[in-house]
Design a protein around this motif. Structure first.
Motif, PDB file in Angstrom:
ATOM      1  N   MET A  15       0.851  -1.174   0.000  1.00 16.52           N
ATOM      2  CA  MET A  15       0.000   0.000   0.000  1.00 16.52           C
ATOM      3  C   MET A  15       0.901   1.242   0.000  1.00 16.52           C
ATOM      4  O   MET A  15       1.839   1.324   0.776  1.00 16.52           O
ATOM      5  CB  MET A  15      -0.877  -0.033   1.258  1.00 16.52           C
ATOM      6  N   LYS A  16       0.615   2.181  -0.868  1.00 13.83           N
ATOM      7  CA  LYS A  16       1.443   3.379  -0.984  1.00 13.83           C
ATOM      8  C   LYS A  16       1.171   4.352   0.151  1.00 13.83           C
ATOM      9  O   LYS A  16       0.051   4.454   0.649  1.00 13.83           O
ATOM     10  CB  LYS A  16       1.173   4.078  -2.315  1.00 13.83           C
ATOM     11  N   ARG A  17       2.229   5.075   0.537  1.00 12.33           N
ATOM     12  CA  ARG A  17       2.126   6.090   1.569  1.00 12.33           C
ATOM     13  C   ARG A  17       1.356   7.278   1.009  1.00 12.33           C
ATOM     14  O   ARG A  17       1.597   7.718  -0.120  1.00 12.33           O
ATOM     15  CB  ARG A  17       3.519   6.531   2.006  1.00 12.33           C
ATOM     16  N   LEU A  18       0.454   7.820   1.807  1.00 15.57           N
ATOM     17  CA  LEU A  18      -0.339   8.968   1.376  1.00 15.57           C
ATOM     18  C   LEU A  18       0.299  10.276   1.829  1.00 15.57           C
ATOM     19  O   LEU A  18       0.792  10.370   2.959  1.00 15.57           O
ATOM     20  CB  LEU A  18      -1.750   8.890   1.983  1.00 15.57           C
ATOM     21  N   PRO A  19       0.256  11.297   0.976  1.00 15.51           N
ATOM     22  CA  PRO A  19       0.667  12.630   1.422  1.00 15.51           C
ATOM     23  C   PRO A  19      -0.267  13.102   2.542  1.00 15.51           C
ATOM     24  O   PRO A  19      -1.411  12.631   2.652  1.00 15.51           O
ATOM     25  CB  PRO A  19       0.490  13.501   0.174  1.00 15.51           C
ATOM     26  N   ASP A  20       0.193  14.028   3.362  1.00 15.65           N
ATOM     27  CA  ASP A  20      -0.571  14.463   4.538  1.00 15.65           C
ATOM     28  C   ASP A  20      -1.989  14.934   4.204  1.00 15.65           C
ATOM     29  O   ASP A  20      -2.935  14.618   4.925  1.00 15.65           O
ATOM     30  CB  ASP A  20       0.175  15.569   5.283  1.00 15.65           C
ATOM     31  N   ALA A  21      -2.153  15.691   3.144  1.00 14.79           N
ATOM     32  CA  ALA A  21      -3.485  16.213   2.798  1.00 14.79           C
ATOM     33  C   ALA A  21      -4.453  15.076   2.468  1.00 14.79           C
ATOM     34  O   ALA A  21      -5.612  15.092   2.899  1.00 14.79           O
ATOM     35  CB  ALA A  21      -3.387  17.189   1.629  1.00 14.79           C
ATOM     36  N   ILE A  71     -10.778  11.075   7.953  1.00 13.79           N
ATOM     37  CA  ILE A  71     -12.178  11.486   8.080  1.00 13.79           C
ATOM     38  C   ILE A  71     -13.097  10.402   7.530  1.00 13.79           C
ATOM     39  O   ILE A  71     -14.087  10.036   8.153  1.00 13.79           O
ATOM     40  CB  ILE A  71     -12.416  12.838   7.360  1.00 13.79           C
ATOM     41  N   ILE A  72     -12.760   9.873   6.364  1.00  9.43           N
ATOM     42  CA  ILE A  72     -13.582   8.825   5.743  1.00  9.43           C
ATOM     43  C   ILE A  72     -13.577   7.572   6.617  1.00  9.43           C
ATOM     44  O   ILE A  72     -14.627   6.978   6.872  1.00  9.43           O
ATOM     45  CB  ILE A  72     -13.089   8.525   4.312  1.00  9.43           C
ATOM     46  N   TRP A  73     -12.390   7.150   7.099  1.00  5.12           N
ATOM     47  CA  TRP A  73     -12.296   5.970   7.950  1.00  5.12           C
ATOM     48  C   TRP A  73     -13.095   6.136   9.237  1.00  5.12           C
ATOM     49  O   TRP A  73     -13.714   5.198   9.711  1.00  5.12           O
ATOM     50  CB  TRP A  73     -10.836   5.678   8.300  1.00  5.12           C
ATOM     51  N   ASP A  74     -13.074   7.328   9.813  1.00 10.75           N
ATOM     52  CA  ASP A  74     -13.741   7.543  11.098  1.00 10.75           C
ATOM     53  C   ASP A  74     -15.246   7.763  10.976  1.00 10.75           C
ATOM     54  O   ASP A  74     -15.956   7.775  11.978  1.00 10.75           O
ATOM     55  CB  ASP A  74     -13.096   8.723  11.837  1.00 10.75           C
ATOM     56  N   SER A  75     -15.725   7.931   9.760  1.00  8.69           N
ATOM     57  CA  SER A  75     -17.163   8.128   9.550  1.00  8.69           C
ATOM     58  C   SER A  75     -17.881   6.786   9.587  1.00  8.69           C
ATOM     59  O   SER A  75     -17.377   5.792   9.104  1.00  8.69           O
ATOM     60  CB  SER A  75     -17.424   8.802   8.209  1.00  8.69           C
ATOM     61  N   GLU A  76     -19.034   6.785  10.153  1.00  9.74           N
ATOM     62  CA  GLU A  76     -19.836   5.567  10.263  1.00  9.74           C
ATOM     63  C   GLU A  76     -20.504   5.205   8.935  1.00  9.74           C
ATOM     64  O   GLU A  76     -20.957   4.089   8.751  1.00  9.74           O
ATOM     65  CB  GLU A  76     -20.918   5.754  11.331  1.00  9.74           C
ATOM     66  N   GLN A  77     -20.583   6.179   8.046  1.00 15.08           N
ATOM     67  CA  GLN A  77     -21.286   5.976   6.785  1.00 15.08           C
ATOM     68  C   GLN A  77     -20.532   6.696   5.675  1.00 15.08           C
ATOM     69  O   GLN A  77     -19.614   7.457   5.956  1.00 15.08           O
ATOM     70  CB  GLN A  77     -22.705   6.517   6.899  1.00 15.08           C
ATOM     71  N   PRO A  78     -20.901   6.474   4.428  1.00  6.94           N
ATOM     72  CA  PRO A  78     -20.245   7.189   3.320  1.00  6.94           C
ATOM     73  C   PRO A  78     -20.368   8.701   3.522  1.00  6.94           C
ATOM     74  O   PRO A  78     -21.341   9.185   4.106  1.00  6.94           O
ATOM     75  CB  PRO A  78     -21.033   6.745   2.100  1.00  6.94           C
ATOM     76  N   VAL A  79     -19.358   9.432   3.052  1.00  6.03           N
ATOM     77  CA  VAL A  79     -19.344  10.877   3.268  1.00  6.03           C
ATOM     78  C   VAL A  79     -19.279  11.632   1.946  1.00  6.03           C
ATOM     79  O   VAL A  79     -18.709  11.158   0.967  1.00  6.03           O
ATOM     80  CB  VAL A  79     -18.158  11.302   4.162  1.00  6.03           C
ATOM     81  N   GLU A 137      -4.670  -1.733   8.574  1.00  8.24           N
ATOM     82  CA  GLU A 137      -3.577  -2.216   7.720  1.00  8.24           C
ATOM     83  C   GLU A 137      -2.688  -1.054   7.291  1.00  8.24           C
ATOM     84  O   GLU A 137      -1.456  -1.149   7.318  1.00  8.24           O
ATOM     85  CB  GLU A 137      -4.134  -2.935   6.492  1.00  8.24           C
ATOM     86  N   TYR A 138      -3.309   0.055   6.889  1.00  6.15           N
ATOM     87  CA  TYR A 138      -2.534   1.222   6.476  1.00  6.15           C
ATOM     88  C   TYR A 138      -1.703   1.753   7.632  1.00  6.15           C
ATOM     89  O   TYR A 138      -0.503   2.029   7.486  1.00  6.15           O
ATOM     90  CB  TYR A 138      -3.445   2.332   5.932  1.00  6.15           C
ATOM     91  N   LEU A 139      -2.315   1.913   8.806  1.00  6.16           N
ATOM     92  CA  LEU A 139      -1.599   2.450   9.959  1.00  6.16           C
ATOM     93  C   LEU A 139      -0.457   1.533  10.392  1.00  6.16           C
ATOM     94  O   LEU A 139       0.614   2.003  10.782  1.00  6.16           O
ATOM     95  CB  LEU A 139      -2.563   2.686  11.123  1.00  6.16           C
ATOM     96  N   LYS A 140      -0.676   0.237  10.297  1.00 10.07           N
ATOM     97  CA  LYS A 140       0.365  -0.721  10.650  1.00 10.07           C
ATOM     98  C   LYS A 140       1.565  -0.564   9.714  1.00 10.07           C
ATOM     99  O   LYS A 140       2.708  -0.477  10.161  1.00 10.07           O
ATOM    100  CB  LYS A 140      -0.189  -2.140  10.580  1.00 10.07           C
ATOM    101  N   GLU A 141       1.304  -0.518   8.412  1.00 13.66           N
ATOM    102  CA  GLU A 141       2.389  -0.375   7.440  1.00 13.66           C
ATOM    103  C   GLU A 141       3.107   0.960   7.599  1.00 13.66           C
ATOM    104  O   GLU A 141       4.330   1.030   7.547  1.00 13.66           O
ATOM    105  CB  GLU A 141       1.856  -0.508   6.010  1.00 13.66           C
ATOM    106  N   GLU A 142       2.344   2.023   7.792  1.00 16.24           N
ATOM    107  CA  GLU A 142       2.931   3.350   7.943  1.00 16.24           C
ATOM    108  C   GLU A 142       3.745   3.434   9.235  1.00 16.24           C
ATOM    109  O   GLU A 142       4.841   3.998   9.256  1.00 16.24           O
ATOM    110  CB  GLU A 142       1.835   4.424   7.930  1.00 16.24           C
ATOM    111  N   GLY A 143       3.224   2.853  10.309  1.00 14.54           N
ATOM    112  CA  GLY A 143       3.949   2.838  11.578  1.00 14.54           C
ATOM    113  C   GLY A 143       5.265   2.091  11.474  1.00 14.54           C
ATOM    114  O   GLY A 143       6.305   2.557  11.962  1.00 14.54           O
TER     115      GLY A 143
END
Length: 125
Positions: free
Chosen positions: A1-7, A14-22, A74-80
């Motif tokens: 999985m590629k690293r994302l720029p900060d923006a 925000i999308i991950w923390d939302s309970e529904q599509p945003v 998975e993303y946070l694990k790889e980035e960490g």
């Protein structure tokens, strides 16, 4: 999985923390510090995330809604792991020392860290 720029990472959080599509407007409301960002900027970032396979867009009437396709943990694990390796020589001790150098850890943080270490030690036995 590629690293994302900060923006782009900010939008993904925000999308991950939302309970529904945003929608784009939902994302703008939840951006850090309530700062004002042009809608075209948010749409550009969402388009990049879609091209990279992180989100899927679904049109409902005139509004696009965005769903996560990437797993947050998975993303946070790889980035960490990447940060730990690149900046601290893969040493958790160096990482923790850098975070708390000269600052006191409160009792709750110490207990939490000790509990984690104890659980890892038990798993290795």
């Amino acid at each position: 999985m590629k690293r994302l720029p900060d923006a782009e990472l900010e939008l993904m959080m925000i999308i991950w923390d939302s309970e529904q599509p945003v929608s784009r407007a939902d994302i703008e409301k939840k951006m850090k510090g309530g700062r004002s960002v042009l809608p075209s900027t948010v749409l550009t970032l969402l388009s990049r995330l879609e091209k990279r396979g992180f989100v899927r867009r679904e049109k409902r009437g005139k509004i696009n809604y965005y769903y996560s396709l990437a797993d947050k943990q998975e993303y946070l694990k790889e980035e960490g792991k990447s940060v730990l390796d690149r900046m601290f020589g893969n040493s958790l001790t160096n990482f923790v020392a850098a975070l708390y150098d000269g600052e006191d850890m409160d009792e709750e943080e110490i207990k939490s860290l000790q509990s984690f270490i104890d659980s890892q030690t038990e798993e290795k036995k």
